[in-house]
Design a protein around this motif. Structure first.
Motif, PDB file in Angstrom:
ATOM      1  N   ASP A  42     -34.852 -16.894   4.486  1.00  0.00           N
ATOM      2  CA  ASP A  42     -35.538 -16.072   5.477  1.00  0.00           C
ATOM      3  C   ASP A  42     -36.237 -14.945   4.720  1.00  0.00           C
ATOM      4  OD1 ASP A  42     -35.751 -15.317   8.445  1.00  0.00           O
ATOM      5  OD2 ASP A  42     -34.998 -13.456   7.578  1.00  0.00           O
ATOM      6  N   CYS A  75     -35.874  -7.070   8.211  1.00  0.00           N
ATOM      7  CA  CYS A  75     -34.989  -6.431   9.185  1.00  0.00           C
ATOM      8  C   CYS A  75     -33.525  -6.289   8.755  1.00  0.00           C
ATOM      9  CB  CYS A  75     -35.088  -7.106  10.546  1.00  0.00           C
ATOM     10  SG  CYS A  75     -34.682  -8.840  10.552  1.00  0.00           S
ATOM     11  N   GLU A  76     -33.012  -7.227   7.931  1.00  0.00           N
ATOM     12  CA  GLU A  76     -31.606  -7.069   7.538  1.00  0.00           C
ATOM     13  C   GLU A  76     -31.433  -6.033   6.435  1.00  0.00           C
ATOM     14  OE1 GLU A  76     -31.540 -11.243   6.995  1.00  0.00           O
ATOM     15  OE2 GLU A  76     -32.239 -10.918   9.024  1.00  0.00           O
ATOM     16  N   SER A  84     -40.316 -14.778   8.584  1.00  0.00           N
ATOM     17  CA  SER A  84     -39.971 -14.773  10.006  1.00  0.00           C
ATOM     18  C   SER A  84     -40.440 -13.540  10.745  1.00  0.00           C
ATOM     19  CB  SER A  84     -38.450 -14.903  10.167  1.00  0.00           C
ATOM     20  OG  SER A  84     -37.808 -13.753   9.676  1.00  0.00           O
ATOM     21  N   LYS A 108     -43.081 -17.102  17.419  1.00  0.00           N
ATOM     22  CA  LYS A 108     -41.795 -16.471  17.640  1.00  0.00           C
ATOM     23  C   LYS A 108     -41.903 -15.564  18.851  1.00  0.00           C
ATOM     24  CE  LYS A 108     -38.594 -13.624  15.074  1.00  0.00           C
ATOM     25  NZ  LYS A 108     -38.350 -13.048  13.749  1.00  0.00           N
ATOM     26  N   TYR A 135     -31.896 -13.773  20.881  1.00  0.00           N
ATOM     27  CA  TYR A 135     -31.519 -13.428  19.503  1.00  0.00           C
ATOM     28  C   TYR A 135     -30.329 -12.478  19.451  1.00  0.00           C
ATOM     29  CZ  TYR A 135     -36.432 -14.833  18.890  1.00  0.00           C
ATOM     30  OH  TYR A 135     -37.632 -15.483  18.945  1.00  0.00           O
ATOM     31  N   PHE A 145     -27.347 -13.132  17.030  1.00  0.00           N
ATOM     32  CA  PHE A 145     -27.795 -13.113  15.626  1.00  0.00           C
ATOM     33  C   PHE A 145     -27.805 -11.693  15.082  1.00  0.00           C
ATOM     34  CE2 PHE A 145     -31.162 -12.337  12.560  1.00  0.00           C
ATOM     35  CZ  PHE A 145     -31.002 -13.359  11.650  1.00  0.00           C
ATOM     36  N   ARG A 146     -28.179 -10.767  15.940  1.00  0.00           N
ATOM     37  CA  ARG A 146     -28.298  -9.391  15.444  1.00  0.00           C
ATOM     38  C   ARG A 146     -26.932  -8.829  15.087  1.00  0.00           C
ATOM     39  NH1 ARG A 146     -33.549  -7.816  19.133  1.00  0.00           N
ATOM     40  NH2 ARG A 146     -34.899  -9.277  18.027  1.00  0.00           N
ATOM     41  N   ARG A 186     -39.093  -5.468  19.378  1.00  0.00           N
ATOM     42  CA  ARG A 186     -40.020  -6.198  18.504  1.00  0.00           C
ATOM     43  C   ARG A 186     -41.231  -6.710  19.271  1.00  0.00           C
ATOM     44  NH1 ARG A 186     -35.068  -8.405  14.938  1.00  0.00           N
ATOM     45  NH2 ARG A 186     -34.826  -6.397  13.989  1.00  0.00           N
ATOM     46  N   GLN A 204     -43.840  -9.708  18.246  1.00  0.00           N
ATOM     47  CA  GLN A 204     -43.385 -11.018  18.706  1.00  0.00           C
ATOM     48  C   GLN A 204     -44.095 -11.354  20.018  1.00  0.00           C
ATOM     49  OE1 GLN A 204     -39.071 -11.014  18.802  1.00  0.00           O
ATOM     50  NE2 GLN A 204     -38.910 -10.829  16.576  1.00  0.00           N
ATOM     51  N   LYS A 235     -39.663 -20.700  17.841  1.00  0.00           N
ATOM     52  CA  LYS A 235     -38.365 -20.052  18.040  1.00  0.00           C
ATOM     53  C   LYS A 235     -38.407 -19.165  19.254  1.00  0.00           C
ATOM     54  CE  LYS A 235     -36.102 -16.341  15.724  1.00  0.00           C
ATOM     55  NZ  LYS A 235     -36.120 -15.483  14.596  1.00  0.00           N
ATOM     56  N   TYR A 255     -36.195 -23.620  15.994  1.00  0.00           N
ATOM     57  CA  TYR A 255     -34.972 -22.856  15.729  1.00  0.00           C
ATOM     58  C   TYR A 255     -34.176 -22.741  17.027  1.00  0.00           C
ATOM     59  CZ  TYR A 255     -32.164 -19.371  13.155  1.00  0.00           C
ATOM     60  OH  TYR A 255     -31.156 -18.694  12.519  1.00  0.00           O
ATOM     61  N   VAL A 292     -31.663 -21.071  18.547  1.00  0.00           N
ATOM     62  CA  VAL A 292     -31.183 -19.756  18.090  1.00  0.00           C
ATOM     63  C   VAL A 292     -29.769 -19.402  18.575  1.00  0.00           C
ATOM     64  CG1 VAL A 292     -33.533 -18.863  17.875  1.00  0.00           C
ATOM     65  CG2 VAL A 292     -32.230 -18.466  19.997  1.00  0.00           C
ATOM     66  N   SER A 293     -29.328 -18.247  18.090  1.00  0.00           N
ATOM     67  CA  SER A 293     -27.955 -17.801  18.324  1.00  0.00           C
ATOM     68  C   SER A 293     -27.565 -17.750  19.797  1.00  0.00           C
ATOM     69  CB  SER A 293     -27.752 -16.426  17.690  1.00  0.00           C
ATOM     70  OG  SER A 293     -28.671 -15.485  18.217  1.00  0.00           O
ATOM     71  N   TYR A 309     -27.051 -23.908  14.628  1.00  0.00           N
ATOM     72  CA  TYR A 309     -25.672 -23.542  14.295  1.00  0.00           C
ATOM     73  C   TYR A 309     -24.715 -24.671  14.677  1.00  0.00           C
ATOM     74  CZ  TYR A 309     -27.987 -19.047  14.084  1.00  0.00           C
ATOM     75  OH  TYR A 309     -28.855 -18.045  13.767  1.00  0.00           O
TER      76      TYR A 309
HETATM   77  C1  PBG Z   1     -35.587 -12.081  11.754  1.00  0.00           C
HETATM   78  C2  PBG Z   1     -34.858 -13.188  12.407  1.00  0.00           C
HETATM   79  C3  PBG Z   1     -34.203 -13.139  13.641  1.00  0.00           C
HETATM   80  C4  PBG Z   1     -33.672 -14.423  13.850  1.00  0.00           C
HETATM   81  C5  PBG Z   1     -33.997 -15.203  12.743  1.00  0.00           C
HETATM   82  N1  PBG Z   1     -34.740 -14.418  11.870  1.00  0.00           N
HETATM   83  C6  PBG Z   1     -33.970 -11.989  14.542  1.00  0.00           C
HETATM   84  C7  PBG Z   1     -35.104 -11.444  15.310  1.00  0.00           C
HETATM   85  O1  PBG Z   1     -36.227 -11.927  15.272  1.00  0.00           O
HETATM   86  O2  PBG Z   1     -34.846 -10.459  15.982  1.00  0.00           O
HETATM   87  C8  PBG Z   1     -32.902 -14.854  15.053  1.00  0.00           C
HETATM   88  C9  PBG Z   1     -32.187 -16.139  14.934  1.00  0.00           C
HETATM   89  C10 PBG Z   1     -31.130 -16.371  15.967  1.00  0.00           C
HETATM   90  O3  PBG Z   1     -31.069 -15.693  17.008  1.00  0.00           O
HETATM   91  O4  PBG Z   1     -30.326 -17.268  15.741  1.00  0.00           O
HETATM   92  N2  PBG Z   1     -35.317 -11.996  10.378  1.00  0.00           N
END
Ligand code: PBG
Length: 323
Positions: free
Chosen positions: A106, A110-111, A163, A193, A199, A202-203, A215, A219, A246, A270, A272-273, A312
């Motif tokens: 990735d 952001c992380e 991303s 996205k 999400y 994930f956060r 975002r 986004q 995504k 994707y 997602v979470s 996942y």
């Molecule tokens: C940003 C990123 C995000 C996810 C993947 N890459 C978070 C966002 O866009 O806020 C989310 C993936 C998920 O929810 O599983 N680096």
């Protein structure tokens, strides 16, 4: 119809090779923290990666998508492009243990940034006077993204996946890679996205929630679909090798449209979470049959046009498909 006939005529066949499994990696030793909103998913320390990578490869899953939790956060996110950064070390660990497992990284800020946003932010003082303070600065962010992607490639990543949805990110990364003899490293762009509520978990997992704001500046609005094709076309023109949409399940129509519009490029989705958390929660309450619901969901994503699915559920689904 008999099951033999059904099997022969089935149009969409899910296989473990369709899957990419996301991994959350952190510093330290012997750590396996379960993510509370994503039961069955963990933050792992580096030393746990070789064993995990072997298990993933044995199940026939194509690759992993890495997310890192750095030791320190700062306004720029310096660990993001450091040779001893969490992802750089993780890539080396995995490639050493299981060279054939694809490592996708990735590429985002952001992380690593203390504010948790995907770009550098306009400062209070001496910033861009035409934008509010705290607004993401697109072009200065591109310089960082190019450095991050290059550093991942140098550490052995097979594919880089920007991303952050910054304008021009694919182009900036392509030039940086080509300029350093990494012409062969493909870019999987999160071209489409959405600013999605899915999400949330994930956060927590990646410890990357924005400390303020949201975002929506960069986004997409969930109500728009023509815009998705415009975003994808821009990334294709800039040299993207694969396009990702995504989230997946609420956007099957978008997966389908992007796949039809760009048949020459692989389409990825994707799952997602939040999509994972929903099924897990229902299954845990006995409200859904987890195996059937997961395989149905993943089949639907593939049927819509995604040949590559980041999910996942990859380990569980691969085990179920093997039986
Ligand atoms: C940003 C990123 C995000 C996810 C993947 N890459 C978070 C966002 O866009 O806020 C989310 C993936 C998920 O929810 O599983 N680096």
């Amino acid at each position: 119809m008999t099951s033999g006939l059904r099997n022969m005529l089935q149009e969409t066949k899910l296989t473990p090779a369709d899957f990419i499994y996301p991994l959350f990696v952190r510093h330290g030793n012997n750590i396996q923290f379960e993510i509370s909103s994503m039961p069955g998913q963990y933050q792992l320390s580096l030393d746990r990666l070789p064993q995990q990578a072997e298990e993933i490869a044995q199940l026939g899953i194509s690759g992993v998508l890495l997310f890192g939790i750095p030791n320190q956060k700062d306004p720029t996110g310096l660990e993001n492009f450091h040779d001893e950064g969490i992802i750089q070390q993780a890539i080396r660990q995995i490639k050493q243990a299981v060279p054939e497992l694809l490592v996708v990284t990735d590429v985002c800020l952001c992380e690593y940034t203390e504010h948790g946003h995907c770009g550098l932010l306009n400062p209070e003082k001496d910033g861009n006077p035409y934008l509010p303070a705290g607004y993401p600065l697109n072009d200065p962010t591109l310089t960082i993204l190019a450095k991050v992607a290059l550093s991942h490639a140098q550490s052995g990543a097979d594919i880089v996946a920007p991303s952050g949805m910054m304008d021009g990110m694919v182009n900036a990364i392509r030039s940086a890679l080509d300029g350093a003899r990494f012409e062969h490293i493909p870019i999987l762009s999160y071209a489409v996205k959405y600013a999605s509520s899915f999400y949330g978990p994930f956060r927590e997992a990646a410890e990357g929630a924005p400390k303020f704001g949201d975002r929506k500046t960069h986004q997409m609005d969930p109500a728009n679909s023509h815009e998705a094709l415009r975003e994808a076309a821009i990334d294709v023109a800039e040299g993207a090798d694969m396009l990702m949409i995504k989230p997946a399940l609420p956007y099957l129509d978008i997966i389908h449209r992007v796949h039809e519009a760009f048949p020459e490029l692989p389409t990825a989705a994707y799952n997602v979470s939040g999509e994972y958390a929903m099924l897990k929660a229902a299954a845990r309450n006995g409200w859904l049959d987890e195996r059937r619901a997961v395989l149905e969901t993943l089949t639907a994503i593939k049927r819509a046009g995604a040949g590559v699915i980041v999910t996942y559920h990859a380990l569980d689904a691969a085990r179920w498909l093997a039986r």
